[in-house]
Design a protein around this motif. Structure first.
Motif, PDB file in Angstrom:
ATOM      1  N   VAL A  44       0.847  -1.197   0.000  1.00  0.00           N
ATOM      2  CA  VAL A  44       0.000   0.000   0.000  1.00  0.00           C
ATOM      3  C   VAL A  44       0.880   1.243   0.000  1.00  0.00           C
ATOM      4  CG1 VAL A  44      -1.668   1.323   1.369  1.00  0.00           C
ATOM      5  CG2 VAL A  44      -1.980  -1.127   1.061  1.00  0.00           C
ATOM      6  N   TRP A  45       1.948   1.215   0.796  1.00  0.00           N
ATOM      7  CA  TRP A  45       2.883   2.346   0.846  1.00  0.00           C
ATOM      8  C   TRP A  45       3.609   2.516  -0.483  1.00  0.00           C
ATOM      9  CZ3 TRP A  45       8.274   2.594   0.502  1.00  0.00           C
ATOM     10  CH2 TRP A  45       8.815   3.832   0.824  1.00  0.00           C
ATOM     11  N   VAL A  46       4.055   1.412  -1.083  1.00  0.00           N
ATOM     12  CA  VAL A  46       4.759   1.476  -2.366  1.00  0.00           C
ATOM     13  C   VAL A  46       3.853   2.058  -3.444  1.00  0.00           C
ATOM     14  CG1 VAL A  46       5.734   0.042  -4.223  1.00  0.00           C
ATOM     15  CG2 VAL A  46       6.409  -0.354  -1.856  1.00  0.00           C
ATOM     16  N   ARG A  47       2.585   1.641  -3.488  1.00  0.00           N
ATOM     17  CA  ARG A  47       1.641   2.191  -4.466  1.00  0.00           C
ATOM     18  C   ARG A  47       1.412   3.681  -4.237  1.00  0.00           C
ATOM     19  NH1 ARG A  47      -1.041  -2.866  -4.128  1.00  0.00           N
ATOM     20  NH2 ARG A  47      -2.369  -2.125  -2.461  1.00  0.00           N
ATOM     21  N   ALA A  48       1.337   4.084  -2.966  1.00  0.00           N
ATOM     22  CA  ALA A  48       1.132   5.502  -2.657  1.00  0.00           C
ATOM     23  C   ALA A  48       2.331   6.330  -3.098  1.00  0.00           C
ATOM     24  CB  ALA A  48       0.884   5.682  -1.161  1.00  0.00           C
ATOM     25  N   VAL A  49       3.524   5.837  -2.864  1.00  0.00           N
ATOM     26  CA  VAL A  49       4.731   6.567  -3.285  1.00  0.00           C
ATOM     27  C   VAL A  49       4.808   6.634  -4.804  1.00  0.00           C
ATOM     28  CG1 VAL A  49       7.259   6.492  -3.300  1.00  0.00           C
ATOM     29  CG2 VAL A  49       6.023   6.108  -1.172  1.00  0.00           C
ATOM     30  N   ALA A  50       4.524   5.532  -5.483  1.00  0.00           N
ATOM     31  CA  ALA A  50       4.563   5.522  -6.947  1.00  0.00           C
ATOM     32  C   ALA A  50       3.524   6.481  -7.531  1.00  0.00           C
ATOM     33  CB  ALA A  50       4.322   4.106  -7.465  1.00  0.00           C
ATOM     34  N   THR A  51       2.352   6.525  -6.943  1.00  0.00           N
ATOM     35  CA  THR A  51       1.309   7.449  -7.405  1.00  0.00           C
ATOM     36  C   THR A  51       1.721   8.892  -7.176  1.00  0.00           C
ATOM     37  OG1 THR A  51      -0.370   5.790  -6.943  1.00  0.00           O
ATOM     38  CG2 THR A  51      -1.128   8.050  -7.185  1.00  0.00           C
ATOM     39  N   ALA A  52       2.324   9.178  -6.038  1.00  0.00           N
ATOM     40  CA  ALA A  52       2.779  10.543  -5.742  1.00  0.00           C
ATOM     41  C   ALA A  52       3.875  10.986  -6.703  1.00  0.00           C
ATOM     42  CB  ALA A  52       3.272  10.626  -4.298  1.00  0.00           C
ATOM     43  N   ILE A  53       4.799  10.092  -7.020  1.00  0.00           N
ATOM     44  CA  ILE A  53       5.861  10.426  -7.967  1.00  0.00           C
ATOM     45  C   ILE A  53       5.277  10.706  -9.346  1.00  0.00           C
ATOM     46  CG2 ILE A  53       7.861   9.493  -9.208  1.00  0.00           C
ATOM     47  CD1 ILE A  53       8.609   8.068  -6.587  1.00  0.00           C
ATOM     48  N   LEU A  54       4.360   9.870  -9.784  1.00  0.00           N
ATOM     49  CA  LEU A  54       3.721  10.068 -11.083  1.00  0.00           C
ATOM     50  C   LEU A  54       2.944  11.382 -11.124  1.00  0.00           C
ATOM     51  CD1 LEU A  54       3.087   8.978 -13.881  1.00  0.00           C
ATOM     52  CD2 LEU A  54       1.146   7.776 -12.886  1.00  0.00           C
ATOM     53  N   ALA A  55       2.218  11.686 -10.063  1.00  0.00           N
ATOM     54  CA  ALA A  55       1.467  12.953 -10.004  1.00  0.00           C
ATOM     55  C   ALA A  55       2.413  14.141 -10.055  1.00  0.00           C
ATOM     56  CB  ALA A  55       0.623  12.994  -8.735  1.00  0.00           C
ATOM     57  N   GLY A  56       3.551  14.039  -9.379  1.00  0.00           N
ATOM     58  CA  GLY A  56       4.539  15.119  -9.406  1.00  0.00           C
ATOM     59  C   GLY A  56       5.119  15.337 -10.791  1.00  0.00           C
ATOM     60  N   ILE A  57       5.403  14.244 -11.486  1.00  0.00           N
ATOM     61  CA  ILE A  57       5.952  14.353 -12.844  1.00  0.00           C
ATOM     62  C   ILE A  57       4.936  14.966 -13.787  1.00  0.00           C
ATOM     63  CG2 ILE A  57       6.704  13.000 -14.843  1.00  0.00           C
ATOM     64  CD1 ILE A  57       8.006  11.066 -12.795  1.00  0.00           C
ATOM     65  N   ILE A  58       3.685  14.538 -13.683  1.00  0.00           N
ATOM     66  CA  ILE A  58       2.641  15.101 -14.542  1.00  0.00           C
ATOM     67  C   ILE A  58       2.459  16.584 -14.251  1.00  0.00           C
ATOM     68  CG2 ILE A  58       0.156  15.072 -15.032  1.00  0.00           C
ATOM     69  CD1 ILE A  58       0.305  12.009 -14.613  1.00  0.00           C
ATOM     70  N   ALA A  59       2.450  16.958 -12.978  1.00  0.00           N
ATOM     71  CA  ALA A  59       2.309  18.374 -12.617  1.00  0.00           C
ATOM     72  C   ALA A  59       3.475  19.193 -13.164  1.00  0.00           C
ATOM     73  CB  ALA A  59       2.221  18.516 -11.103  1.00  0.00           C
ATOM     74  N   GLN A  60       4.687  18.669 -13.075  1.00  0.00           N
ATOM     75  CA  GLN A  60       5.842  19.408 -13.579  1.00  0.00           C
ATOM     76  C   GLN A  60       5.765  19.577 -15.092  1.00  0.00           C
ATOM     77  OE1 GLN A  60       9.624  17.658 -12.699  1.00  0.00           O
ATOM     78  NE2 GLN A  60      10.747  19.492 -13.279  1.00  0.00           N
ATOM     79  N   ILE A  61       5.337  18.543 -15.802  1.00  0.00           N
ATOM     80  CA  ILE A  61       5.220  18.635 -17.256  1.00  0.00           C
ATOM     81  C   ILE A  61       4.137  19.629 -17.654  1.00  0.00           C
ATOM     82  CG2 ILE A  61       4.494  17.348 -19.313  1.00  0.00           C
ATOM     83  CD1 ILE A  61       5.989  14.935 -18.152  1.00  0.00           C
ATOM     84  N   VAL A  62       3.044  19.680 -16.905  1.00  0.00           N
ATOM     85  CA  VAL A  62       1.954  20.602 -17.240  1.00  0.00           C
ATOM     86  C   VAL A  62       2.332  22.043 -16.897  1.00  0.00           C
ATOM     87  CG1 VAL A  62      -0.418  21.252 -16.673  1.00  0.00           C
ATOM     88  CG2 VAL A  62       0.141  18.874 -17.090  1.00  0.00           C
ATOM     89  N   VAL A  63       2.946  22.253 -15.743  1.00  0.00           N
ATOM     90  CA  VAL A  63       3.267  23.616 -15.295  1.00  0.00           C
ATOM     91  C   VAL A  63       4.503  24.165 -15.998  1.00  0.00           C
ATOM     92  CG1 VAL A  63       3.921  24.991 -13.285  1.00  0.00           C
ATOM     93  CG2 VAL A  63       2.139  23.274 -13.085  1.00  0.00           C
ATOM     94  N   GLN A  64       5.541  23.364 -16.149  1.00  0.00           N
ATOM     95  CA  GLN A  64       6.768  23.787 -16.824  1.00  0.00           C
ATOM     96  C   GLN A  64       7.062  22.810 -17.960  1.00  0.00           C
ATOM     97  OE1 GLN A  64       9.542  23.599 -13.588  1.00  0.00           O
ATOM     98  NE2 GLN A  64       9.186  25.723 -13.015  1.00  0.00           N
ATOM     99  N   PRO A  65       6.372  22.969 -19.076  1.00  0.00           N
ATOM    100  CA  PRO A  65       6.477  21.979 -20.154  1.00  0.00           C
ATOM    101  C   PRO A  65       7.845  22.008 -20.841  1.00  0.00           C
ATOM    102  CG  PRO A  65       5.188  23.841 -20.871  1.00  0.00           C
ATOM    103  CD  PRO A  65       5.462  24.047 -19.417  1.00  0.00           C
ATOM    104  N   PRO A  66       8.377  20.830 -21.158  1.00  0.00           N
ATOM    105  CA  PRO A  66       9.653  20.768 -21.867  1.00  0.00           C
ATOM    106  C   PRO A  66       9.453  20.758 -23.379  1.00  0.00           C
ATOM    107  CG  PRO A  66       9.011  18.584 -21.178  1.00  0.00           C
ATOM    108  CD  PRO A  66       7.952  19.532 -20.675  1.00  0.00           C
ATOM    109  N   GLY A  67      10.439  21.189 -24.102  1.00  0.00           N
ATOM    110  CA  GLY A  67      10.477  21.056 -25.561  1.00  0.00           C
ATOM    111  C   GLY A  67       9.287  21.647 -26.296  1.00  0.00           C
ATOM    112  N   ALA A  68       8.770  20.869 -27.230  1.00  0.00           N
ATOM    113  CA  ALA A  68       7.681  21.326 -28.096  1.00  0.00           C
ATOM    114  C   ALA A  68       6.393  21.574 -27.323  1.00  0.00           C
ATOM    115  CB  ALA A  68       7.431  20.320 -29.208  1.00  0.00           C
TER     116      ALA A  68
END
Length: 114
Positions: A44-68
């Motif tokens: 349960v903890w591993v899934r929560a950490v993996a979900t948090a990391i994924l949410a952080g990456i998506i937020a970073q891509i949306v807020v500060q988009p790379p490249g094109a």
């Protein structure tokens, strides 16, 4: 055929350097994790950490988009995320449906803007 695929040496190196090491860790994970209860506190903890990391990456891509993606207006990026989330919820939490809907909104919006 080599014009379509390219240099076969590069593909062989990519396979050896990228696929084989990754598959070894996957197989070890299946072997070691096969007996762990899916509802254990550890998983349960591993899934929560993996979900948090994924949410952080998506937020970073949306807020500060790379490249094109930086050429896409903010409102279109946020709208694509919102549309993907709505479809995700309506499609009984289907990640595939949410991702496809977000991509369709993003591509259609970029096409419409020119």
């Amino acid at each position: 055929m080599s014009g379509f695929i390219g240099d076969w040496h590069a593909l062989a190196i990519l396979f050896v350097a990228g696929v084989i090491p990754n598959q070894i860790w996957r197989m070890l994970g299946l072997w070691f994790g096969g007996g762990i209860d899916e509802n254990s506190e550890l998983l349960v903890w591993v899934r929560a950490v993996a979900t948090a990391i994924l949410a952080g990456i998506i937020a970073q891509i949306v807020v500060q988009p790379p490249g094109a993606l930086a050429s896409v207006p903010d409102w279109l990026r946020y709208g694509a995320v919102a549309a993907g989330f709505v479809v995700f919820m309506l499609a009984r939490k289907s990640i595939f449906a949410g991702v496809i809907a977000g991509e369709i909104v993003m591509i259609a919006g970029k096409y419409w803007l020119g």
